[in-house]
Design a protein around this motif. Structure first.
Motif, PDB file in Angstrom:
ATOM      1  N   LYS A 813       0.722  -1.109   0.057  1.00 14.82           N
ATOM      2  CA  LYS A 813      -0.067  -0.141  -0.074  1.00 14.82           C
ATOM      3  C   LYS A 813       0.991   1.235  -0.134  1.00 14.82           C
ATOM      4  O   LYS A 813       0.696   2.263  -0.727  1.00 14.82           O
ATOM      5  CB  LYS A 813      -0.815  -0.023   1.103  1.00 14.82           C
ATOM      6  CG  LYS A 813      -1.957  -1.176   1.356  1.00 14.82           C
ATOM      7  CD  LYS A 813      -2.770  -1.417   2.523  1.00 14.82           C
ATOM      8  CE  LYS A 813      -3.523  -2.383   2.427  1.00 14.82           C
ATOM      9  NZ  LYS A 813      -4.415  -2.611   3.951  1.00 14.82           N
ATOM     10  N   GLN A 814       1.995   1.249   0.649  1.00 13.68           N
ATOM     11  CA  GLN A 814       2.981   2.705   0.718  1.00 13.68           C
ATOM     12  C   GLN A 814       3.329   2.751  -0.755  1.00 13.68           C
ATOM     13  O   GLN A 814       3.392   3.913  -0.900  1.00 13.68           O
ATOM     14  CB  GLN A 814       4.066   2.154   1.740  1.00 13.68           C
ATOM     15  CG  GLN A 814       3.893   2.106   3.302  1.00 13.68           C
ATOM     16  CD  GLN A 814       2.929   0.876   3.660  1.00 13.68           C
ATOM     17  OE1 GLN A 814       3.215  -0.203   2.768  1.00 13.68           O
ATOM     18  NE2 GLN A 814       2.575   0.879   4.852  1.00 13.68           N
ATOM     19  N   ARG A 817       0.752   4.290  -2.680  1.00 15.75           N
ATOM     20  CA  ARG A 817       0.284   5.767  -2.328  1.00 15.75           C
ATOM     21  C   ARG A 817       1.382   6.629  -3.010  1.00 15.75           C
ATOM     22  O   ARG A 817       1.192   7.679  -3.318  1.00 15.75           O
ATOM     23  CB  ARG A 817       0.515   5.941  -0.889  1.00 15.75           C
ATOM     24  CG  ARG A 817      -0.870   5.266  -0.003  1.00 15.75           C
ATOM     25  CD  ARG A 817      -0.947   5.767   1.350  1.00 15.75           C
ATOM     26  NE  ARG A 817      -2.156   5.142   2.000  1.00 15.75           N
ATOM     27  CZ  ARG A 817      -2.137   4.079   2.756  1.00 15.75           C
ATOM     28  NH1 ARG A 817      -0.937   3.322   2.866  1.00 15.75           N
ATOM     29  NH2 ARG A 817      -3.481   3.650   3.104  1.00 15.75           N
ATOM     30  N   LYS A 818       2.775   6.318  -2.878  1.00 19.40           N
ATOM     31  CA  LYS A 818       3.724   7.070  -3.415  1.00 19.40           C
ATOM     32  C   LYS A 818       3.427   7.275  -4.997  1.00 19.40           C
ATOM     33  O   LYS A 818       3.610   8.400  -5.315  1.00 19.40           O
ATOM     34  CB  LYS A 818       5.051   6.299  -3.251  1.00 19.40           C
ATOM     35  CG  LYS A 818       5.834   6.250  -1.984  1.00 19.40           C
ATOM     36  CD  LYS A 818       7.248   5.614  -2.079  1.00 19.40           C
ATOM     37  CE  LYS A 818       7.898   5.470  -0.806  1.00 19.40           C
ATOM     38  NZ  LYS A 818       9.057   4.725  -0.895  1.00 19.40           N
ATOM     39  N   ILE A 820       0.496   7.347  -6.500  1.00 22.63           N
ATOM     40  CA  ILE A 820      -0.545   8.241  -6.855  1.00 22.63           C
ATOM     41  C   ILE A 820      -0.259   9.575  -6.403  1.00 22.63           C
ATOM     42  O   ILE A 820      -0.753  10.626  -7.219  1.00 22.63           O
ATOM     43  CB  ILE A 820      -1.682   7.584  -5.913  1.00 22.63           C
ATOM     44  CG1 ILE A 820      -2.226   6.170  -6.451  1.00 22.63           C
ATOM     45  CG2 ILE A 820      -2.735   8.458  -5.870  1.00 22.63           C
ATOM     46  CD1 ILE A 820      -3.346   5.707  -5.438  1.00 22.63           C
ATOM     47  N   LYS A 821       0.687   9.877  -5.269  1.00 23.24           N
ATOM     48  CA  LYS A 821       0.917  11.388  -5.119  1.00 23.24           C
ATOM     49  C   LYS A 821       1.626  11.604  -6.290  1.00 23.24           C
ATOM     50  O   LYS A 821       1.706  13.155  -6.317  1.00 23.24           O
ATOM     51  CB  LYS A 821       1.936  11.154  -3.807  1.00 23.24           C
ATOM     52  CG  LYS A 821       1.081  10.996  -2.643  1.00 23.24           C
ATOM     53  CD  LYS A 821       2.120  11.001  -1.399  1.00 23.24           C
ATOM     54  CE  LYS A 821       1.131  10.829   0.062  1.00 23.24           C
ATOM     55  NZ  LYS A 821       1.973  10.989   1.249  1.00 23.24           N
ATOM     56  N   TYR A 876      -6.609  -3.859  -3.060  1.00 22.48           N
ATOM     57  CA  TYR A 876      -6.255  -3.025  -1.879  1.00 22.48           C
ATOM     58  C   TYR A 876      -7.691  -2.938  -1.252  1.00 22.48           C
ATOM     59  O   TYR A 876      -8.115  -1.761  -1.037  1.00 22.48           O
ATOM     60  CB  TYR A 876      -5.626  -1.846  -2.222  1.00 22.48           C
ATOM     61  CG  TYR A 876      -4.222  -2.244  -2.740  1.00 22.48           C
ATOM     62  CD1 TYR A 876      -2.847  -2.626  -2.228  1.00 22.48           C
ATOM     63  CD2 TYR A 876      -4.075  -2.105  -4.253  1.00 22.48           C
ATOM     64  CE1 TYR A 876      -2.024  -2.789  -2.776  1.00 22.48           C
ATOM     65  CE2 TYR A 876      -3.092  -2.398  -5.046  1.00 22.48           C
ATOM     66  CZ  TYR A 876      -1.841  -2.675  -4.400  1.00 22.48           C
ATOM     67  OH  TYR A 876      -0.825  -2.933  -4.781  1.00 22.48           O
ATOM     68  N   SER A 879      -8.546  -0.483   2.072  1.00 22.65           N
ATOM     69  CA  SER A 879      -7.212   0.487   2.480  1.00 22.65           C
ATOM     70  C   SER A 879      -7.829   2.089   2.392  1.00 22.65           C
ATOM     71  O   SER A 879      -6.985   2.732   2.882  1.00 22.65           O
ATOM     72  CB  SER A 879      -6.291   0.195   1.564  1.00 22.65           C
ATOM     73  OG  SER A 879      -6.675   0.671  -0.086  1.00 22.65           O
ATOM     74  N   ILE A 881      -7.392   3.923  -0.108  1.00 21.63           N
ATOM     75  CA  ILE A 881      -6.592   4.801  -1.186  1.00 21.63           C
ATOM     76  C   ILE A 881      -7.515   4.861  -2.293  1.00 21.63           C
ATOM     77  O   ILE A 881      -8.158   4.171  -2.981  1.00 21.63           O
ATOM     78  CB  ILE A 881      -5.511   3.706  -1.583  1.00 21.63           C
ATOM     79  CG1 ILE A 881      -4.506   3.326  -0.215  1.00 21.63           C
ATOM     80  CG2 ILE A 881      -4.600   4.222  -2.388  1.00 21.63           C
ATOM     81  CD1 ILE A 881      -3.512   2.104  -0.652  1.00 21.63           C
ATOM     82  N   GLU A 884      -6.177  11.085  -6.656  1.00 17.56           N
ATOM     83  CA  GLU A 884      -5.962  12.549  -6.075  1.00 17.56           C
ATOM     84  C   GLU A 884      -7.003  13.313  -7.128  1.00 17.56           C
ATOM     85  O   GLU A 884      -7.126  14.523  -6.699  1.00 17.56           O
ATOM     86  CB  GLU A 884      -4.561  12.970  -6.038  1.00 17.56           C
ATOM     87  CG  GLU A 884      -3.957  12.342  -5.120  1.00 17.56           C
ATOM     88  CD  GLU A 884      -2.516  13.254  -4.566  1.00 17.56           C
ATOM     89  OE1 GLU A 884      -2.661  14.147  -5.238  1.00 17.56           O
ATOM     90  OE2 GLU A 884      -1.625  12.725  -3.931  1.00 17.56           O
TER      91      GLU A 884
END
Length: 901
Positions: A813-814, A817-818, A820-821, A876, A879, A881, A884
């Motif tokens: 998941k980390q 997220r990276k 997606i950012k 996921y 989560s 998540i 954006e």
């Protein structure tokens, strides 16, 4: 045999009121069959009918039956086969020959003898008996003895004779006087014998008692003989006296016969003389008309026509055998021949003079009006007489000349063609000259497909070079316009002649469009058609030729080879023509008179094709319509043949126009530094199709256009793909997408039925390449996110469960997220803006597909977004998540980018 005869009489013939006279047991010759009987019978009723009946035993053999019967009158021949030797065979010839074999020769002879006797007694028509012994047949007897012979024959033929009613009554009375007549026949017979002896004795005594009367009778007979001798002597003297009277009467009768014969001959001679006088005597008025009649006035022409018809009747009178041997008849025939020759020469000279005078008059009028604008009204004013109406007054005389002196008729025909061809040739050339100047004068400088930006003088020089220098106007223009106005009648649909274009202003000449060319070309054909039809109608009426008969036409080459007034061999033969050759003669005369029409039409067509190759479309439609109209009037006419030949040239130009367009497509070159856009030949096909649809609406040659459409559209498809493959500046998919979209729009708008399959194909190609370009251009706008999820899908493909992917170190998941950012909404909008600019740079403005492509890219981007969201939800779960930016953000970004540009 007697028992059989009685049985047959009882069972077969008595019920039919017939008597059986003879019978013979026979069988058919050459065949093994059961025997039968031939019976000769007569009917008991009057008139007597004699028959030959064939009788056979029944199949059971217990009774006889009647099988066939022939009337004896139908028997033609009886053939006994051999008159010397005994032969049981014999033939009876009825409707066919029946061959028989008797059981014995005696029976055969008895039967044949019976047939002969019946023939002698009852039949007028005698039967032929051949190969029959003379002893068997009785000789014919004189007519005076018929009664006795008939009686003897009947006794010989009949074996018994039935009693009549009187005899039966006498026998009954006699038998009633004797009681033993029935019980004791012998006593009755003895009594009759005694009574007969008594009667005989009484007869002898009576004869002896009358001896004295016999002597007296003999004495009277001797005296009667003496008186007869005296009467014969007197009759002989009377006969001698009558003999002299007979000789005198014979002489008188012979004299009367000779007188009657003489009278008959005189009547016949008078009848022949009256016939010759009535039929071979030409009135003095007719002779004077033939020798001195006025051929310029209507009354004089009518008198000459009547006189010529009367002369022809006198010359064609049907002479009886021997009339041509009479000296007076020969003299009269020679006189008629001289009159015919004299009048034919005078008529020929006069008509030649009329032709020549009219030619000079027209030439003079033409030369005196050189400064006058070339117009129909001017030509009508310059024409002092109505040439056709003036000549039609001589039509009956021309028919007479054709029937009586074909050589002079032929000479007049040649002279007429020579004079008229000179009158028409210059006029037609001037006519086409004006049409060419009008065509070239309407062309604007710089117009597409037109290459004639020049001054009027230069235009005139070029048009003259198409057919040779026109020189001075030496022909008569009045004849053309006069025929167009006078003879066409209702056939003209135009309100003014093409020759009026000489009066049009310069501004009119500057109007250069294809519609103007179409009107000019149509007006040229419309002027020529009534002109040719009027001339052909006049020729048929004036020269008395057949127009509307179904004939075997000659080939086009045979008519075109006629030059210098030389007609075909059939025409030059000097004898009256048949219907077929007369039809050919009309066509040959028209070819001679209007020999310049076809070359001038071909020159005009060449000029129109040079001005604009698309003009061949107008010419094909107009020429086809006029050919169809001419063929409906007369398929073998000069007009139909000429226009048909020119139509072949027009069709070749049309095919050449299509070939040139296909060649230009194949040779097209594109710039390597600029984007391609809509290819020139695609736009030209649109122009061609729009023009062709407007021209070929309800046209007879629609099939030619459909074939051309198929060739062109296939060439367009091939050339578009070729250019797309060679394009460096513009992507292949863009070239294919834009051009096939343009083709599809064109075909949808024009609704060309023969190109429905191509329209569907164009739409399919446009859709395919649009989708391909969208996918290729959009690519992976969220590249890292795309790579991340590709790894996720790879793990799932390797067998890892979707909910366990998040436990993988590289895809936890980390890491998600990276990634997606790195794609906030601002970056996404910036990437889409760059993509829009790239697409805008690729697409051309005229096709206006930018918004369509952009909308397709928006849909594709949303599809990718939904795919990513689905993977996050499955791999996921729980989560929390998310991306954006949302789908609504994508829609807003795309909308604002499109509006900003």
């Amino acid at each position: 045999m007697t028992a059989i005869k009685h049985a047959l009489q009882r069972d077969i013939f008595t019920p039919n009121d017939e008597r059986l006279l003879s019978i013979v047991n026979v069988c058919k010759a050459g065949k093994k069959k059961r025997n039968c009987f031939l019976c000769a019978t007569v009917t008991t009723e009057r008139p007597v009918q004699v028959n030959v009946v064939k009788v056979k035993k029944s199949d059971k053999g217990d009774f006889y039956k009647r099988q066939t019967a022939w009337a004896l009158r139908d028997l033609a021949v009886v053939d006994a086969k051999d008159a010397v030797k005994e032969n049981p065979e014999f033939d009876l010839h009825f409707d066919k020959v029946y061959k028989w074999v008797a059981s014995s020769t005696v029976e055969k002879n008895t039967f044949i003898s019976c047939i002969w006797k019946l023939n002698q007694r009852y039949l007028r028509k005698k039967i032929d008996f051949i190969n029959v012994s003379s002893q068997l047949l009785e000789e014919s007897v004189p007519s005076g003895e018929n009664q006795s012979v008939a009686g003897g024959d009947e006794e010989a033929v009949d074996e018994y004779q039935e009693l009549n009613a009187r005899e039966e009554q006498d026998i009954e009375i006699m038998m009633e006087g004797c009681e033993c007549a029935i019980s004791n026949a012998e006593a009755f017979a003895e009594k009759l014998s005694r009574e007969l002896q008594v009667l005989d004795g009484a007869n002898i005594q009576s004869i002896m008692a009358s001896e004295k009367q016999v002597n007296i009778l003999m004495k009277l007979l001797d005296e009667a003989l003496k008186e007869v001798d005296q009467i014969e002597i007197k009759l002989s003297s009377y006969e001698e006296m009558l003999q002299s009277v007979k000789e005198q009467m014979d002489q008188i009768s012979e004299s009367n016969h000779l007188i009657h014969l003489s009278n008959t001959n005189n009547v016949k001679l008078l009848s022949e003389i009256e016939y010759l006088v009535n039929h071979m005597d030409l009135a003095k008025g007719h002779i004077k008309a033939l020798q001195e009649g006025d051929l310029t006035s209507s009354r004089g022409i009518e008198a000459c026509t009547n006189a010529a018809d009367a002369l022809l009747q006198c010359m064609n009178v049907a002479l009886h055998p021997g009339h041509d041997m009479l000296h007076a008849v020969k003299q009269q025939q020679q006189r008629f021949s001289d009159l015919r020759e004299q009048f034919a020469r005078r008529l020929t000279n006069h008509l030649n003079s009329v032709f020549f005078t009219q030619t000079l008059l027209q030439l003079y009028n033409k030369s005196s009006n050189l400064s006058v604008p070339v117009s129909t009204s001017a030509f009508i004013q310059a024409s002092p007489t109505n040439f056709f109406e003036d000549l039609l007054r001589y039509a009956k005389l021309m028919e007479w000349l054709k029937n009586t002196d074909y050589g002079k008729y032929e000479g007049l025909t040649k002279n007429y063609m020579d004079y008229l061809s000179r009158l028409y040739e210059r006029e037609i050339k001037d006519f086409f000259e004006v049409a060419k100047i009008k065509m070239t004068g309407t062309t604007k400088e710089g117009k597409k497909f037109a290459t004639l930006p020049r001054k009027e003088s230069a235009v005139k020089q070029e048009t003259e070079s198409l057919h040779g220098s026109s020189g001075k106007l030496t022909g008569s223009t009045s004849s053309l316009n006069k025929l167009s106005v006078q003879s066409s009648g209702n056939r003209r649909s135009q309100s003014s002649s093409l020759l009026d274009m000489g009066n049009m202003s310069a501004s009119d000449l500057d109007v250069a469009d294809r519609t103007k060319f179409d009107k000019i070309f149509e007006q040229v054909l419309s002027e020529l058609e009534p002109l040719c039809l009027a001339e052909q109608d006049f020729i048929s009426k004036f020269f008395k030729l057949q127009q509307h008969q179904s004939v075997s036409g000659t080939t086009t080459n045979e008519t075109e080879e006629m030059d210098g007034g030389n007609l075909s061999r059939s025409y030059m033969s000097g004898v009256p023509q048949t219907v077929s050759s007369e039809k050919d003669m009309i066509r040959q005369m028209m070819t001679k008179i209007f020999r310049c029409i076809e070359p001038e039409l071909n020159n005009l067509i060449a000029l129109g094709d040079k001005i604009d190759s698309f003009n061949s479309l107008y010419m094909l439609v107009k020429m086809s319509h006029h050919v169809w109209t001419a063929q409906n009037v007369d398929p073998a006419s000069f007009l139909s043949t000429t226009l048909g030949n020119v139509l072949v040239t027009v069709k070749r130009n049309f095919d050449k126009c299509i070939s040139n367009q296909m060649k230009q497509m194949d040779e097209v070159k594109i710039s390597k530094k600029s984007k391609v856009g809509i290819l020139p030949f695609v736009a030209e096909f649109e122009e061609f199709a729009a023009l062709a649809e407007s021209i070929f609406k309800n046209a007879e040659r629609r099939g030619d256009l459909d074939k051309a459409y198929i060739k062109l559209i296939r060439a367009v498809f091939i050339s578009v793909e070729k250019v797309a493959n060679e394009s460096q500046k513009t992507p292949r998919d863009v070239v294919m997408m834009e051009n096939f979209h343009h083709i599809f729009a064109t075909l949808s708008r024009l609704k060309i039925s023969c190109l429905e399959a191509e329209k569907k194909e164009a739409k399919l190609k446009y859709t395919e390449h649009l989708q391909s370009y969208v996918v290729y251009s959009l690519g992976q706008p969220l590249e890292k996110l795309n790579h991340f999820f590709e790894g996720v899908e790879a793990r799932v493909a390797q067998g890892i469960r979707e909910e366990e992917v998040s436990y993988q170190l590289a895809f936890n998941k980390q890491e998600l997220r990276k990634v997606i950012k790195e794609y906030p909404g601002k970056e996404v909008k910036k990437g889409l803006d760059n993509l829009y600019k790239k697409v805008d740079k690729h697409l051309c403005e005229e096709e206006n597909l930018l918004q369509v492509v952009w909308h397709s890219m928006q849909d594709e981007f949303i599809r990718q977004y939904k795919h990513f969201e689905g993977l996050i939800a499955r791999c996921y779960p729980g989560s929390g998540i998310t991306m954006e930016f949302t789908i609504q953000d994508i829609l807003d970004y795309c909308s604002s980018i499109a509006q900003s540009h």
